[in-house]
Scaffold this active site. Structure first.
Site, PDB file in Angstrom:
ATOM      1  N   HIS A   1       3.832   1.664   2.482  1.00 32.28           N
ATOM      2  CA  HIS A   1       5.080   0.963   2.219  1.00 32.28           C
ATOM      3  C   HIS A   1       5.789   1.459   0.959  1.00 32.28           C
ATOM      4  O   HIS A   1       7.020   1.761   1.021  1.00 32.28           O
ATOM      5  CB  HIS A   1       4.896  -0.567   1.567  1.00 32.28           C
ATOM      6  CG  HIS A   1       3.881  -1.581   2.512  1.00 32.28           C
ATOM      7  ND1 HIS A   1       2.846  -1.982   2.088  1.00 32.28           N
ATOM      8  CD2 HIS A   1       3.999  -1.858   3.740  1.00 32.28           C
ATOM      9  CE1 HIS A   1       2.269  -2.682   3.058  1.00 32.28           C
ATOM     10  NE2 HIS A   1       3.083  -2.564   4.082  1.00 32.28           N
TER      11      HIS A   1
ATOM     12  N   LYS B   1      -3.556   4.865  11.411  1.00 33.05           N
ATOM     13  CA  LYS B   1      -2.285   4.451  10.527  1.00 33.05           C
ATOM     14  C   LYS B   1      -3.068   3.473   9.536  1.00 33.05           C
ATOM     15  O   LYS B   1      -3.984   2.733   9.717  1.00 33.05           O
ATOM     16  CB  LYS B   1      -1.681   3.405  11.339  1.00 33.05           C
ATOM     17  CG  LYS B   1      -0.545   3.035  10.520  1.00 33.05           C
ATOM     18  CD  LYS B   1       0.447   1.855  11.360  1.00 33.05           C
ATOM     19  CE  LYS B   1       1.659   1.350  10.501  1.00 33.05           C
ATOM     20  NZ  LYS B   1       2.156   0.288  10.829  1.00 33.05           N
TER      21      LYS B   1
ATOM     22  N   CYS C   1      -3.377  -4.086  21.169  1.00 33.19           N
ATOM     23  CA  CYS C   1      -2.114  -3.731  20.564  1.00 33.19           C
ATOM     24  C   CYS C   1      -2.422  -2.243  19.925  1.00 33.19           C
ATOM     25  O   CYS C   1      -3.515  -2.172  19.165  1.00 33.19           O
ATOM     26  CB  CYS C   1      -1.775  -4.652  19.385  1.00 33.19           C
ATOM     27  SG  CYS C   1      -0.796  -4.022  18.151  1.00 33.19           S
TER      28      CYS C   1
ATOM     29  N   HIS D   1       0.890  -1.185  -0.006  1.00 34.99           N
ATOM     30  CA  HIS D   1       0.071   0.114  -0.025  1.00 34.99           C
ATOM     31  C   HIS D   1       0.753   0.995  -0.033  1.00 34.99           C
ATOM     32  O   HIS D   1       2.038   1.047   0.022  1.00 34.99           O
ATOM     33  CB  HIS D   1      -1.063   0.110   1.120  1.00 34.99           C
ATOM     34  CG  HIS D   1      -0.597  -0.122   2.594  1.00 34.99           C
ATOM     35  ND1 HIS D   1       0.350   1.064   3.116  1.00 34.99           N
ATOM     36  CD2 HIS D   1      -0.412  -0.926   3.561  1.00 34.99           C
ATOM     37  CE1 HIS D   1       0.697   0.343   4.073  1.00 34.99           C
ATOM     38  NE2 HIS D   1       0.370  -0.751   4.356  1.00 34.99           N
TER      39      HIS D   1
ATOM     40  N   LYS E   1      -3.376  -3.177   6.802  1.00 34.84           N
ATOM     41  CA  LYS E   1      -4.038  -4.005   6.151  1.00 34.84           C
ATOM     42  C   LYS E   1      -5.093  -4.609   7.209  1.00 34.84           C
ATOM     43  O   LYS E   1      -6.367  -4.641   6.954  1.00 34.84           O
ATOM     44  CB  LYS E   1      -3.265  -5.323   5.609  1.00 34.84           C
ATOM     45  CG  LYS E   1      -4.136  -6.479   4.936  1.00 34.84           C
ATOM     46  CD  LYS E   1      -3.364  -7.312   4.449  1.00 34.84           C
ATOM     47  CE  LYS E   1      -3.462  -8.813   5.050  1.00 34.84           C
ATOM     48  NZ  LYS E   1      -2.540  -9.916   4.522  1.00 34.84           N
TER      49      LYS E   1
ATOM     50  N   CYS F   1       1.826  -8.330  15.030  1.00 36.06           N
ATOM     51  CA  CYS F   1       3.247  -7.763  15.185  1.00 36.06           C
ATOM     52  C   CYS F   1       4.139  -8.947  15.153  1.00 36.06           C
ATOM     53  O   CYS F   1       5.121  -8.468  15.038  1.00 36.06           O
ATOM     54  CB  CYS F   1       3.105  -6.949  16.454  1.00 36.06           C
ATOM     55  SG  CYS F   1       2.336  -5.401  16.762  1.00 36.06           S
TER      56      CYS F   1
ATOM     57  N   CYS G   1       1.013 -10.349  20.479  1.00 34.15           N
ATOM     58  CA  CYS G   1       0.139 -10.037  19.256  1.00 34.15           C
ATOM     59  C   CYS G   1       0.668 -10.621  18.028  1.00 34.15           C
ATOM     60  O   CYS G   1       1.736 -10.553  17.575  1.00 34.15           O
ATOM     61  CB  CYS G   1       0.254  -8.458  18.912  1.00 34.15           C
ATOM     62  SG  CYS G   1      -0.498  -7.957  17.353  1.00 34.15           S
TER      63      CYS G   1
ATOM     64  N   HIS H   1      -2.629  -2.640  15.795  1.00 36.78           N
ATOM     65  CA  HIS H   1      -3.639  -3.492  15.236  1.00 36.78           C
ATOM     66  C   HIS H   1      -4.924  -3.406  15.741  1.00 36.78           C
ATOM     67  O   HIS H   1      -5.974  -3.808  15.235  1.00 36.78           O
ATOM     68  CB  HIS H   1      -2.880  -4.923  15.244  1.00 36.78           C
ATOM     69  CG  HIS H   1      -1.767  -4.906  14.249  1.00 36.78           C
ATOM     70  ND1 HIS H   1      -0.496  -5.085  14.735  1.00 36.78           N
ATOM     71  CD2 HIS H   1      -1.505  -4.800  13.036  1.00 36.78           C
ATOM     72  CE1 HIS H   1       0.580  -5.044  13.850  1.00 36.78           C
ATOM     73  NE2 HIS H   1      -0.239  -4.887  12.829  1.00 36.78           N
TER      74      HIS H   1
HETATM   75  N1  MSP Z   1       8.580  -6.958   8.314  1.00 37.96           N
HETATM   76  C1  MSP Z   1       8.786  -5.787   9.411  1.00 37.96           C
HETATM   77  C2  MSP Z   1       9.996  -4.794   9.144  1.00 37.96           C
HETATM   78  C3  MSP Z   1      11.326  -5.874   9.086  1.00 37.96           C
HETATM   79  S1  MSP Z   1      12.686  -4.811   8.897  1.00 37.96           S
HETATM   80  C4  MSP Z   1      13.987  -5.616   9.359  1.00 37.96           C
HETATM   81  C5  MSP Z   1       7.509  -4.971   9.051  1.00 37.96           C
HETATM   82  N2  MSP Z   1       6.982  -4.935   7.825  1.00 37.96           N
HETATM   83  S2  MSP Z   1       5.737  -4.059   7.300  1.00 37.96           S
HETATM   84  O1  MSP Z   1       5.259  -4.647   5.931  1.00 37.96           O
HETATM   85  O2  MSP Z   1       4.711  -4.123   8.309  1.00 37.96           O
HETATM   86  O3  MSP Z   1       6.539  -2.814   7.119  1.00 37.96           O
HETATM   87  C6  MSP Z   1       6.581  -1.531   7.910  1.00 37.96           C
HETATM   88  C7  MSP Z   1       7.213  -0.469   7.261  1.00 37.96           C
HETATM   89  O4  MSP Z   1       6.353  -0.178   6.147  1.00 37.96           O
HETATM   90  C8  MSP Z   1       7.210   0.727   8.202  1.00 37.96           C
HETATM   91  O5  MSP Z   1       8.238   0.743   8.880  1.00 37.96           O
HETATM   92  C9  MSP Z   1       6.973   1.715   7.230  1.00 37.96           C
HETATM   93  O6  MSP Z   1       8.346   1.876   6.442  1.00 37.96           O
HETATM   94  C10 MSP Z   1       6.128   1.371   6.142  1.00 37.96           C
HETATM   95  N3  MSP Z   1       4.777   1.709   6.481  1.00 37.96           N
HETATM   96  C11 MSP Z   1       3.540   0.707   6.831  1.00 37.96           C
HETATM   97  N4  MSP Z   1       2.424   1.335   6.956  1.00 37.96           N
HETATM   98  C12 MSP Z   1       2.698   2.644   6.794  1.00 37.96           C
HETATM   99  C13 MSP Z   1       2.010   3.861   6.859  1.00 37.96           C
HETATM  100  N5  MSP Z   1       0.684   3.656   6.980  1.00 37.96           N
HETATM  101  N6  MSP Z   1       2.446   4.791   6.944  1.00 37.96           N
HETATM  102  C14 MSP Z   1       3.761   5.004   6.357  1.00 37.96           C
HETATM  103  N7  MSP Z   1       4.593   3.927   6.500  1.00 37.96           N
HETATM  104  C15 MSP Z   1       4.073   2.712   6.793  1.00 37.96           C
HETATM  105  O7  MSP Z   1       7.143  -4.003   9.999  1.00 37.96           O
END
Ligand code: MSP
Length: 504
Positions: A21, A298, A143, A18, A301, A129, A126, A146
């Site tokens: 990311h 935030k 959490c 999304h 998903k 997480c 969680c 989530h």
């Molecule tokens: N897999 C772990 C990260 C491991 S790194 C050694 C994880 N993955 S995640 O798919 O949840 O991605 C987290 C990252 O996605 C956040 O740190 C950020 O970079 C980005 N984001 C996810 N949702 C976001 C928003 N709503 N807004 C901005 N960035 C976000 O955590």
């Protein structure tokens, strides 16, 4: 020579990519392109986090092997990054055999050095997480990320002696003259981490007894590696660890880990402690940006409020989507997303300002100067250099939205210059020399802006150069190295249509 090593987090492979990311990944890409424009060798890493309960459960529900499912769904991320013109140098997967070997090696090293011990563990877990939460982290017993209730869980696990690194980490983080110092940005986040560290630091469990989909613990294959330890190690496995000779030292330590604030603790406390234990160098800078939120929540998903990059691209195209996301709000803070606000921004900044400048200049060249750019005869009357001089410093601080503000300001000055100098009047009055000077000044600014917008909007920037009749590829342009503006005056400019058509 050491490469500039920049990383995004590795994203959970079973998530639908999304714009949250995409935000991190586009920021990393923009920065990587900026550094490459300066002739620096860059290693830009992204990838996917593929172990853990969620993937295991979803594969089981489909009666399939988890790896097989990962091989399929990893394409969601790869394709999204391709569409968004992400220029990563490598894509790491935690199911890569080389990564698995690296994790096993790393844990063996820590085990030999007696940083690992076995104990029983009980806590609130969680599953989304994939992490235990403390009571104080819960909001309304849920959490905070989530908004779901954590489960009670107890098991025999291996633990990492994290608590022993508390004082050392406080010293390293707070004292910039410490040889191991790494920066945590923005500054407020650093204080948050230091505050938390001062309260205390407990050992952490690094294995799971009941999770079959993970990397086996090398000294006890009845347990698998806790996903977060597995995931963090991607940053060194992708750089060639456990082979720490020349290739590895050309990359590691990372110059910049980019991520959002939700996972800052893992990156600024657990990760450096693991590296210290293994006697490996620490990353240089860790930057936590804010969240894209929808009505204050935030985007995620689990909450079910995601906007996909495809939706953005469908509305605005690829380049404009990249620009709009990075310019939406200051990089360190949260910002609420609305498609209507994005559209307004698109029309005012891209269609009416930048796009309009390009089409005005190109059409005036056709009308008044036989499609040719008049050579510059005197210093440019549009004062753009002082503003652009700040850009390098702002890239250093990752202040993307202030950079786009500057580019808008320079574009606005050029548009105003057209209004003030009214080239159509000069043509009517047959003031040829003056007319040429005005056109020449405008082309120079357009040429320079194309260079500066390239990291954000690589296709549009090149398109602007083509409209100016310039063959040079911006990625090979020496402009940022020698600051010389080399315009080919012989070429014909051409209008291939509006670069940002206005949206209704
Ligand atoms: N897999 C772990 C990260 C491991 S790194 C050694 C994880 N993955 S995640 O798919 O949840 O991605 C987290 C990252 O996605 C956040 O740190 C950020 O970079 C980005 N984001 C996810 N949702 C976001 C928003 N709503 N807004 C901005 N960035 C976000 O955590």
């Amino acid at each position: 020579m050491k490469k500039y090593y920049i990383t995004t987090p590795i994203y959970y492979v079973n998530d639908i990519p999304h714009i949250g990311h995409a935000y991190t990944t586009i920021a990393a890409d923009t920065l990587a392109r900026w550094h490459r424009l300066h002739g620096r060798a860059v290693f830009f890493l992204t990838g996917t986090d593929e172990h853990g309960q969620k993937i295991f459960d979803s594969a089981k529900a489909k009666n399939r092997q988890p790896k097989e499912c990962c091989d399929e769904i990893v394409e969601n991320f790869r394709n999204t990054w391709k569409k968004l013109l992400i220029s990563n140098d490598y894509f790491v997967r935690t199911t890569d055999p080389a990564h698995e070997e690296a994790v096993k090696h790393f844990l063996s090293v820590l085990h030999e050095k007696e940083f690992i011990y076995k104990a029983s563990y009980k806590g609130l877990y969680c599953p989304q997480c994939e992490n235990f939460l403390t009571e104080s982290e819960l909001v309304d017993c849920k959490c905070p990320n989530h908004l779901t209730k954590p489960e009670e869980k107890m098991e025999e696990n291996y633990f990492f002696r994290l608590s022993g690194f508390r004082e050392k980490l406080i010293e390293i983080i707070s004292d910039s003259s410490n040889p191991l110092h790494f920066e945590i940005m923005p500054e407020g986040r650093k204080n948050e981490i230091l505050g938390k560290l001062k309260v205390g630091l407990e050992d952490i469990s690094i294995s799971r007894a009941t999770m079959p989909w993970g990397i086996p613990i090398p000294f006890d294959n009845t347990q698998t590696t806790y996903v977060w330890i597995d995931a963090l190690l991607n940053y060194i496995s992708a750089a060639g660890y456990p082979d720490t000779r020349s290739g590895f030292s050309e990359l590691w330590p990372a110059d910049l880990h980019l991520l959002a604030k939700d996972i800052l603790w893992f990156h600024t406390v657990i990760w450096p402690a693991l590296l210290l234990a293994a006697e490996l160098p620490l990353p240089k800078k860790i930057f936590a940006h804010g969240y894209f939120t929808i009505n204050g929540k935030k985007m995620s998903k689990t909450i079910g409020n995601v906007i996909t990059p495809d939706e953005m691209i469908g509305n605005f195209g690829v380049d404009a989507s990249r620009y709009l996301l990075l310019s939406a709000f200051p990089f360190g803070t949260d910002g609420d997303f609305s498609m209507a606000a994005m559209k307004e921004k698109y029309n005012s900044e891209l269609a009416n300002n930048l796009g309009n400048l390009a089409s005005r200049v190109i059409s005036m060249l056709a009308r008044y100067n036989g499609k040719k750019i008049p050579p510059a005869a005197a210093p440019n009357e549009i004062n753009y250099s002082a503003d652009l001089e700040q850009v390098a410093m702002l890239f250093e601080k990752l202040e993307f939205s202030r950079i786009t503000d500057i580019l808008q300001k320079v574009t606005g000055s050029a548009n105003k210059y057209i209004d003030d100098r009214a080239p159509w009047q000069l043509a009517k009055q047959q003031k040829q020399d003056e007319l040429k000077t005005v056109l020449s000044n405008l082309c120079e600014v357009l040429w320079v802006i194309a260079h500066y917008i390239y990291p954000f909007m690589p296709v549009t920037a090149q398109n602007m150069m083509e409209q100016l009749g310039q063959e040079i590829k911006i990625e090979n342009s020496p402009y940022f190295m020698d600051k010389k503006i080399e315009i080919n005056y012989k070429a014909d400019t051409n209008s291939s249509g509006a670069i940002f058509p206005r949206l209704k």
